[in-house]
Write a protein that holds these residues in place. Structure first.
Motif, PDB file in Angstrom:
ATOM      1  N   SER A   1       7.679  16.359 -29.821  1.00 35.95           N
ATOM      2  CA  SER A   1       8.493  15.456 -29.015  1.00 35.95           C
ATOM      3  C   SER A   1       8.099  15.657 -27.563  1.00 35.95           C
ATOM      4  CB  SER A   1       9.977  15.708 -29.220  1.00 35.95           C
ATOM      5  OG  SER A   1      10.326  16.995 -28.766  1.00 35.95           O
TER       6      SER A   1
ATOM      7  N   SER B   1       7.057  21.439 -33.273  1.00 37.46           N
ATOM      8  CA  SER B   1       7.815  21.917 -34.429  1.00 37.46           C
ATOM      9  C   SER B   1       6.883  21.957 -35.632  1.00 37.46           C
ATOM     10  CB  SER B   1       8.985  20.982 -34.698  1.00 37.46           C
ATOM     11  OG  SER B   1       9.678  21.382 -35.847  1.00 37.46           O
ATOM     12  N   VAL B   2       6.856  23.103 -36.323  1.00 38.42           N
ATOM     13  CA  VAL B   2       6.033  23.262 -37.522  1.00 38.42           C
ATOM     14  C   VAL B   2       6.895  23.833 -38.637  1.00 38.42           C
ATOM     15  CG1 VAL B   2       3.885  23.592 -36.238  1.00 38.42           C
ATOM     16  CG2 VAL B   2       5.248  25.569 -36.843  1.00 38.42           C
TER      17      VAL B   2
ATOM     18  N   MET C   1       4.671  29.071 -38.838  1.00 36.69           N
ATOM     19  CA  MET C   1       5.014  29.552 -37.495  1.00 36.69           C
ATOM     20  C   MET C   1       4.094  30.693 -37.058  1.00 36.69           C
ATOM     21  SD  MET C   1       6.998  28.826 -34.996  1.00 36.69           S
ATOM     22  CE  MET C   1       8.366  27.928 -35.643  1.00 36.69           C
TER      23      MET C   1
ATOM     24  N   SER D   1       5.382  18.146 -35.891  1.00 32.64           N
ATOM     25  CA  SER D   1       5.901  17.065 -35.061  1.00 32.64           C
ATOM     26  C   SER D   1       5.977  17.534 -33.611  1.00 32.64           C
ATOM     27  CB  SER D   1       7.277  16.609 -35.551  1.00 32.64           C
ATOM     28  OG  SER D   1       8.218  17.635 -35.373  1.00 32.64           O
TER      29      SER D   1
ATOM     30  N   LYS E   1       8.301  26.459 -41.338  1.00 34.57           N
ATOM     31  CA  LYS E   1       8.642  27.866 -41.145  1.00 34.57           C
ATOM     32  C   LYS E   1       7.495  28.791 -41.546  1.00 34.57           C
ATOM     33  CE  LYS E   1      12.357  31.110 -42.094  1.00 34.57           C
ATOM     34  NZ  LYS E   1      13.619  31.331 -42.783  1.00 34.57           N
TER      35      LYS E   1
ATOM     36  N   THR F   1      -2.816  21.452 -33.527  1.00 38.21           N
ATOM     37  CA  THR F   1      -1.880  22.131 -34.415  1.00 38.21           C
ATOM     38  C   THR F   1      -2.137  21.797 -35.879  1.00 38.21           C
ATOM     39  OG1 THR F   1      -0.242  22.027 -32.654  1.00 38.21           O
ATOM     40  CG2 THR F   1       0.550  22.611 -34.829  1.00 38.21           C
TER      41      THR F   1
ATOM     42  N   SER G   1       4.152  18.507 -41.773  1.00 36.70           N
ATOM     43  CA  SER G   1       5.400  18.976 -41.173  1.00 36.70           C
ATOM     44  C   SER G   1       5.313  19.140 -39.657  1.00 36.70           C
ATOM     45  CB  SER G   1       5.803  20.310 -41.801  1.00 36.70           C
ATOM     46  OG  SER G   1       4.879  21.313 -41.435  1.00 36.70           O
TER      47      SER G   1
ATOM     48  N   GLU H   1       7.585  19.660 -27.114  1.00 38.95           N
ATOM     49  CA  GLU H   1       8.245  20.560 -28.054  1.00 38.95           C
ATOM     50  C   GLU H   1       7.553  20.436 -29.398  1.00 38.95           C
ATOM     51  OE1 GLU H   1      12.376  19.549 -28.016  1.00 38.95           O
ATOM     52  OE2 GLU H   1      12.726  20.637 -26.145  1.00 38.95           O
TER      53      GLU H   1
ATOM     54  N   ASP I   1       6.623  24.127 -25.694  1.00 42.57           N
ATOM     55  CA  ASP I   1       7.630  24.941 -26.353  1.00 42.57           C
ATOM     56  C   ASP I   1       7.420  24.869 -27.858  1.00 42.57           C
ATOM     57  OD1 ASP I   1       8.905  25.665 -23.999  1.00 42.57           O
ATOM     58  OD2 ASP I   1      10.270  23.968 -24.057  1.00 42.57           O
ATOM     59  N   ILE I   2       7.331  26.021 -28.492  1.00 40.77           N
ATOM     60  CA  ILE I   2       7.190  26.064 -29.944  1.00 40.77           C
ATOM     61  C   ILE I   2       8.568  26.380 -30.527  1.00 40.77           C
ATOM     62  CG2 ILE I   2       6.057  27.200 -31.889  1.00 40.77           C
ATOM     63  CD1 ILE I   2       3.791  27.922 -29.903  1.00 40.77           C
ATOM     64  N   ILE I   3       9.099  25.411 -31.290  1.00 42.16           N
ATOM     65  CA  ILE I   3      10.442  25.581 -31.833  1.00 42.16           C
ATOM     66  C   ILE I   3      10.420  25.546 -33.349  1.00 42.16           C
ATOM     67  CG2 ILE I   3      11.663  24.739 -29.836  1.00 42.16           C
ATOM     68  CD1 ILE I   3      11.872  22.034 -31.199  1.00 42.16           C
TER      69      ILE I   3
END
Length: 75
Positions: A22, A35-36, A41, A20, A38, A9, A18, A33, A73-75
Motif C-alpha cells: 500500500s 505485507s507478506v 516474513m 501486497s 507469515k 519482494t 500473498s 507498507e 515498512d514491513i508489516i
C-alpha cells in the motif's frame, strides 16, 4: 515505486500471491507498507535484517531519481 517493491519482494518469497503493497504519498515523501505471508516474513527480513536493509537501499535509490523520499515498512 510501488511496482519496483512488488517485483523485488515477489522474487524473494515462496508465496508471491500473498504480497501486497500500500502506498501513501505526503508531499515529497512516499510511505510503502509491504505485507507478506507469515511464513515468508523471515525471507524478506533476512539474517540480522540484511535483506530488508538492502530492499530499503534500492528503494531509496529509485526514489532519489524522482527527487522523493521513501519509507518502507514491513508489516
Amino acid at each position: 515505486m510501488k511496482q519496483i517493491l512488488l517485483d523485488i519482494t515477489k522474487a524473494i518469497v515462496e508465496d508471491p500471491e500473498s504480497v501486497s503493497v500500500s502506498e501513501k504519498v505526503s508531499g515529497d515523501t512516499v510511505v510503502l507498507e509491504l505485507s507478506v505471508a507469515k511464513q515468508d516474513m523471515g525471507r524478506v527480513i533476512g539474517k540480522e535484517g540484511k535483506i530488508a536493509k538492502s530492499i530499503r537501499t534500492v528503494m531509496r535509490a529509485a526514489a532519489a531519481k524522482e527527487n522523493k523520499r521513501v519509507i518502507v515498512d514491513i508489516i
